[in-house]
Design an enzyme around this catalytic site. Sequence first.
Site, PDB file in Angstrom:
ATOM      1  N   CYS A 176      -4.679  -3.030   2.766  1.00  0.00           N
ATOM      2  CA  CYS A 176      -4.412  -2.976   4.211  1.00  0.00           C
ATOM      3  C   CYS A 176      -5.619  -3.315   5.080  1.00  0.00           C
ATOM      4  O   CYS A 176      -5.953  -4.463   5.250  1.00  0.00           O
ATOM      5  CB  CYS A 176      -3.799  -1.646   4.609  1.00  0.00           C
ATOM      6  SG  CYS A 176      -3.018  -1.803   6.234  1.00  0.00           S
TER       7      CYS A 176
ATOM      8  N   GLU B  15      -5.976   8.544   7.913  1.00  0.00           N
ATOM      9  CA  GLU B  15      -6.373   8.214   6.534  1.00  0.00           C
ATOM     10  C   GLU B  15      -7.651   8.919   6.130  1.00  0.00           C
ATOM     11  O   GLU B  15      -7.850   9.279   4.980  1.00  0.00           O
ATOM     12  CB  GLU B  15      -6.537   6.701   6.376  1.00  0.00           C
ATOM     13  CG  GLU B  15      -5.250   5.975   6.086  1.00  0.00           C
ATOM     14  CD  GLU B  15      -5.491   4.583   5.580  1.00  0.00           C
ATOM     15  OE1 GLU B  15      -6.036   4.425   4.475  1.00  0.00           O
ATOM     16  OE2 GLU B  15      -5.145   3.635   6.306  1.00  0.00           O
TER      17      GLU B  15
ATOM     18  N   ASN C   8      -7.008   5.971  -1.779  1.00  0.00           N
ATOM     19  CA  ASN C   8      -5.912   5.053  -1.482  1.00  0.00           C
ATOM     20  C   ASN C   8      -6.102   3.886  -2.458  1.00  0.00           C
ATOM     21  O   ASN C   8      -7.003   3.066  -2.299  1.00  0.00           O
ATOM     22  CB  ASN C   8      -6.016   4.608  -0.016  1.00  0.00           C
ATOM     23  CG  ASN C   8      -4.804   3.844   0.438  1.00  0.00           C
ATOM     24  OD1 ASN C   8      -4.057   3.298  -0.369  1.00  0.00           O
ATOM     25  ND2 ASN C   8      -4.606   3.786   1.740  1.00  0.00           N
TER      26      ASN C   8
ATOM     27  N   ASN D  66       0.370  -1.280   5.216  1.00  0.00           N
ATOM     28  CA  ASN D  66       1.274  -0.575   6.147  1.00  0.00           C
ATOM     29  C   ASN D  66       0.628  -0.725   7.513  1.00  0.00           C
ATOM     30  O   ASN D  66      -0.402  -0.082   7.773  1.00  0.00           O
ATOM     31  CB  ASN D  66       1.336   0.924   5.863  1.00  0.00           C
ATOM     32  CG  ASN D  66       2.110   1.304   4.630  1.00  0.00           C
ATOM     33  OD1 ASN D  66       3.223   1.783   4.704  1.00  0.00           O
ATOM     34  ND2 ASN D  66       1.488   1.121   3.474  1.00  0.00           N
TER      35      ASN D  66
ATOM     36  N   GLU E 276       0.868  -1.189   0.000  1.00  0.00           N
ATOM     37  CA  GLU E 276       0.000   0.000   0.000  1.00  0.00           C
ATOM     38  C   GLU E 276       0.909   1.245   0.000  1.00  0.00           C
ATOM     39  O   GLU E 276       1.961   1.252   0.652  1.00  0.00           O
ATOM     40  CB  GLU E 276      -0.833  -0.023   1.295  1.00  0.00           C
ATOM     41  CG  GLU E 276      -1.650   1.215   1.583  1.00  0.00           C
ATOM     42  CD  GLU E 276      -2.238   1.205   3.007  1.00  0.00           C
ATOM     43  OE1 GLU E 276      -1.541   0.762   3.951  1.00  0.00           O
ATOM     44  OE2 GLU E 276      -3.390   1.628   3.159  1.00  0.00           O
TER      45      GLU E 276
ATOM     46  N   LYS F 146      -9.399   1.615  -2.028  1.00  0.00           N
ATOM     47  CA  LYS F 146      -9.608   1.061  -0.673  1.00  0.00           C
ATOM     48  C   LYS F 146     -10.986   1.420  -0.131  1.00  0.00           C
ATOM     49  O   LYS F 146     -11.355   2.603  -0.056  1.00  0.00           O
ATOM     50  CB  LYS F 146      -8.511   1.612   0.251  1.00  0.00           C
ATOM     51  CG  LYS F 146      -8.496   1.063   1.655  1.00  0.00           C
ATOM     52  CD  LYS F 146      -7.263   1.618   2.390  1.00  0.00           C
ATOM     53  CE  LYS F 146      -7.096   1.042   3.782  1.00  0.00           C
ATOM     54  NZ  LYS F 146      -5.845   1.538   4.418  1.00  0.00           N
TER      55      LYS F 146
HETATM   56  N1  CDV Z   1      -2.960   1.205   6.528  1.00  0.00           N
HETATM   57  C1  CDV Z   1      -3.900   0.618   7.285  1.00  0.00           C
HETATM   58  O1  CDV Z   1      -5.031   0.430   6.868  1.00  0.00           O
HETATM   59  N2  CDV Z   1      -3.533   0.276   8.543  1.00  0.00           N
HETATM   60  C2  CDV Z   1      -4.431  -0.293   9.490  1.00  0.00           C
HETATM   61  C3  CDV Z   1      -4.094   0.253  10.847  1.00  0.00           C
HETATM   62  C4  CDV Z   1      -4.768   1.537  11.095  1.00  0.00           C
HETATM   63  C5  CDV Z   1      -4.443  -0.661  11.969  1.00  0.00           C
HETATM   64  C6  CDV Z   1      -4.405  -1.815   9.470  1.00  0.00           C
HETATM   65  O2  CDV Z   1      -5.485  -2.418   9.514  1.00  0.00           O
HETATM   66  O3  CDV Z   1      -3.336  -2.416   9.448  1.00  0.00           O
END
Ligand code: CDV
Length: 302
Positions: free
Chosen positions: A169, A143, A108, A194, A47, A125
């Site tokens: 993510c 975000e 995203n 991430n 990501e 996303k």
């Molecule tokens: N980049 C993300 O979506 N990170 C989330 C954090 C906020 C917990 C994740 O689910 O890994």
Amino acid sequence: MARDLTIAVCQTGPIQKSAQRAKTVDRLIALLERAAAAGAEIAVFPELALTTFFPRWRIDDQADIEAFFEPAMPGPQTQRLYDAAARLKIGFALGYAELTRVDGGRFNTMDLVGQDGTLVGRYRKIHVPGSSEPEPGTTVHLERRYFEPGNLGFPVFVYRGVRVGMAICNDRRWPETYRMLCLNGAEIVLIGYNTPLLLDEAPALAHLRMFHNHLPMQAGAYQNTVWVAAAAKAGVEDGQALIGGSCIIAPTGEIAAQAMSLDDEVIVHRADLDLIAVCRKVNFDFASYRRPDQYRLIADQV
Ligand code: CDV
């Protein structure tokens, strides 16, 4: 005839705020070259793979914010990556911050690029976590300050005859993501992430971060009989530790390959696509056993 697709997960180490985009693209090209040399036919990057994970900061200056976004893809800085794909005959999925040309929308996003270096499909996303302002007692994760929720649904694209979906993510923690992609016919789900190692709101759960990384992806793969390939951005980035654990997961739910470092690393696995039908037959014959009439709340209630 047996069907397979050799998948590479291209994990990156941290990409610091001070990193020049050109240097970052060099790193991505080097990873793509390693993936192709290992026989991979498709690669997935993390990501927001072109920049630091900037939602860890509250930024007010619009020019500073836009510096993290791509107004065109490929653009002058990223074209070389697309050229490398065509030269190496390996497609890729790449996460980045998208600024839409027409109305300045910010998403995203992950693009799927073909073995000829042209766009195959786009995902934005859906599950955008965090807040738009820092919240006391929680790790700053803004975000929602910088991104709108995705508006393209859960599309599936045909890549070298294989049906490929994407997720980004936080999406990987939600069962709906895999089920939607599965119902749309996905055979492989490519994910970039991430994930901070430490969350101020739940320090007691710190030892479970990797478990909670793999658990939903293994469950998603198993319950939807898909291959899952997930790429982390890992290591200490601008003072924040991000977990690694990039992996390739079979429709059995087993981890077939896993990264061992918190740095730039390529893992490769030949995904046997016939395993999908075997697993489907053993446990998840949707046509015979799914009961959507009894699942209405899933779609109707937040
Ligand atoms: N980049 C993300 O979506 N990170 C989330 C954090 C906020 C917990 C994740 O689910 O890994």
